[in-house]
Enzyme design. Structure first.
Site, PDB file in Angstrom:
ATOM      1  N   ASP A   1       0.857  -1.190   0.000  1.00 29.09           N
ATOM      2  CA  ASP A   1       0.000   0.000   0.000  1.00 29.09           C
ATOM      3  C   ASP A   1       0.891   1.237   0.000  1.00 29.09           C
ATOM      4  OD1 ASP A   1      -2.829   1.133   0.364  1.00 29.09           O
ATOM      5  OD2 ASP A   1      -1.724   2.129   1.968  1.00 29.09           O
TER       6      ASP A   1
ATOM      7  N   HIS B   1      -5.298   4.143   7.019  1.00 27.96           N
ATOM      8  CA  HIS B   1      -4.679   5.291   6.348  1.00 27.96           C
ATOM      9  C   HIS B   1      -3.207   5.460   6.721  1.00 27.96           C
ATOM     10  CE1 HIS B   1      -8.512   6.191   4.710  1.00 27.96           C
ATOM     11  NE2 HIS B   1      -9.065   6.529   5.858  1.00 27.96           N
TER      12      HIS B   1
ATOM     13  N   ASP C   1      -2.663  -0.401   6.359  1.00 26.31           N
ATOM     14  CA  ASP C   1      -3.538  -0.810   5.252  1.00 26.31           C
ATOM     15  C   ASP C   1      -2.983  -2.032   4.521  1.00 26.31           C
ATOM     16  OD1 ASP C   1      -5.234   1.208   5.892  1.00 26.31           O
ATOM     17  OD2 ASP C   1      -4.738   2.509   4.206  1.00 26.31           O
TER      18      ASP C   1
END
Length: 554
Positions: free
Chosen positions: A365, A506, A511
């Protein structure tokens, strides 16, 4: 047991893929992105010394009733990692693979440097008094006025002290020369194994060779010595010598490796020229440098047999020459290994037909300065975690803060919490992306809404020279495929539906971990829907892309 060992241990299959490693290996290779289950050992350390040692042990196993033993060598790591002092052992033939134990050689090198510096200092300190004594003796011998008895006494004393000091000096010089060589980089090897290894790499380029006599144990740096022997044999063939005999003879602390042929000795200047040339596979190493490492030299002379000549290499003998196993020594306790991972990797060309359970994944991510990669937004955080055998390897993770070399908008900071101050001293994407590429290797990439993250990576290809051509699976598309009855496919919605706890939302690391836990559960659901191979999973995702493309037209 491996967790408690202070020694670093890696277990690999026949192709060098890592099946197991312990915490000590993690400590020594801290920060090396290529360390991970299923990754290649040769992404961590140099291939040549490992494969050379494997070959020697296999030869030993083939000729010694299945007994291979172990062998030591020194190996460089890739990037800026440490120099490793390694010991390698083969696993049982029916299982395949090998065990590599290693330690950081840096501390040992520092000790050697300090010791050698002290030794040099001691040797140099002898020069001044020795010079003074000799000068005084010469002055007295010149016939200056002095009482005869006093002169005789003085002369006797000076001669005695000078002789003692000279002997001491020569002894220190000898010790210095012996200790300054890198003997700790050497290991025991049989002369026959060494020659067999050379033959295996160059039969067409070498003279016809026969080995006679019983093999002897050397204590040598087998890789560089093998390069030298191959080089000399090639030169002999080019010189017009089609057939040679190699024999190892035992001397005082030395094994004399004699290469014998019918004909005349090689002229000294010709041999000197051969030894000054860089070796073909020795990374610029010359024959003379290999000999210096072994405190040796080479020469050619007449053989005792009329009409024959030889090229002789004196090499350090191993203490193993005189060791014998005691009659009460018990056989080693049998060990059992069951590493299914060694059978799970398919060639790249067959990935489409590879079962999803047999693949390795890197789930990743990014956090960015904004949502418009084509308009200049940049990555400011990149994190990933590995999935192997349907298990999340929480200790095999990648996480970096990235300096985007531009201001981070306040609206983005409110979203992910990363400020300009957080990234000021961080490396740029030009440094982070190659490290991430090394961590990924040839695993399948997985992300949620992968097209977004991949766009940021692809836009950096021209600047960094890093290209990601790995297959990519998107948990967003897979969720659409599996749960087409619901419009909710955000990361939180999927996590709630599958019973995954969301933490660190976030943040790239949080994530990525959440996505990995979702992905592991999606793999189970895909199997239930008849999706068992990578090609089928990619096809299912493509179906959803086509559907979304059609929907966008209305």
């Amino acid at each position: 047991m491996l967790r408690e060992l202070d020694a670093a241990v890696l277990v690999c299959d026949n192709e060098g893929r890592i099946l197991l490693y312990n915490p000590a290996a993690q400590r020594i290779l801290a920060g090396h992105e290529a360390l991970g289950l299923g990754r290649s050992l040769y992404d961590i350390c140099a291939r040549a010394p490992v494969e050379h040692t494997l070959e020697l042990l296999q030869l030993r196993r083939d000729t010694d009733d299945g007994k291979a033993g172990s062998a030591e060598f020194v190996c460089a790591t890739t990037g800026h990692g440490p120099l490793l002092h390694c010991r390698l052992s083969l696993l049982p033939a029916e299982d395949g693979g090998f065990v590599l134990g290693f330690e950081n050689a840096g501390a040992r090198i520092e000790r050697l440097v300090r010791r050698d510096s002290a030794l040099r200092h001691a040797v140099e300190n002898l020069r001044s008094p020795l010079t003074n004594l000799r000068a005084a003796a010469e002055t007295l011998s010149a016939g200056h006025a002095m009482d005869p008895v006093t002169q005789d006494t003085f002369l006797t004393m000076l001669e005695r002290e000078s002789q003692a000091l000279s002997e001491r000096f020569e002894g220190l010089v000898k010790v210095s020369q012996e200790r300054l060589s890198s003997r700790w980089t050497m290991a025991d090897i049989r002369s026959r194994d060494l020659i067999d290894s050379v033959l295996r790499h160059g039969l067409e380029q070498l003279p016809q060779l026969e080995q006679t006599g019983r093999p002897l144990w050397l204590h040598a740096e087998s890789l560089s010595l093998g390069f030298l022997l191959g080089h000399l044999l090639q030169q002999l063939k080019s010189y017009g010598i089609p057939y040679v005999n190699v024999e190892a003879l035992l001397g005082n602390r030395w094994v004399y490796l004699d290469i014998v042929w019918e004909g005349k000795p090689i002229p000294a200047d010709t041999l000197s020229n051969w030894l000054s040339k860089p070796l073909a596979y020795g990374e610029g190493l010359t024959g003379n440098e290999v000999l210096e490492r072994h405190d040796s030299e080479a020469w050619s002379q007449e053989h005792g047999r009329e009409g024959y000549a030889l090229l002789r290499l004196p090499l350090p003998a191993s203490q193993r020459q005189w060791e014998h196993a005691g009659p009460d020594r018990l056989p080693p306790r049998p060990e059992f290994y069951d590493f299914s991972l060694s059978e799970q990797r398919a060639p790249l060309a067959d990935l489409a037909s590879t079962r999803l359970d047999d693949l390795h994944y890197v789930v990743f991510d990014t956090e960015t300065t904004g949502l418009r990669p084509s308009e200049g937004d940049r990555i400011i955080s990149l994190a990933a975690i590995r999935v192997v055998n349907g298990r999340i390897l929480y200790n095999e993770a990648f996480e970096r803060i990235v300096n985007p070399e531009r201001k981070i908008p306040a609206a983005s900071t409110r979203f992910h919490g990363i400020t300009d101050a957080d990234v000021n001293d961080a490396p740029t994407i030009g440094t982070v992306l190659p490290a991430f590429r090394n961590f990924v290797g040839d695993a399948v990439l997985v992300a949620h809404n992968a097209a977004f993250d991949m766009k940021f990576l692809q836009l950096q290809e021209a600047n960094t020279g890093v290209r990601f051509d790995n297959p990519v699976l998107d948990t967003l598309l897979l969720s659409f495929y599996l749960h087409d009855h619901t419009p909710e496919h955000t990361l939180e919605a999927i996590a709630k539906r599958l019973g995954v706890k969301v933490e660190g939302r976030h943040t790239a690391a949080g994530d990525a971990t959440t996505t990995a836990e979702i992905f592991v559960r999606l793999l189970e659901l895909l199997r239930a829907h008849g999706i068992e191979t990578l090609g089928q999973a990619l096809g299912a995702a493509e179906e959803i892309v086509d559907v979304r493309r059609m929907q966008s037209r209305f």
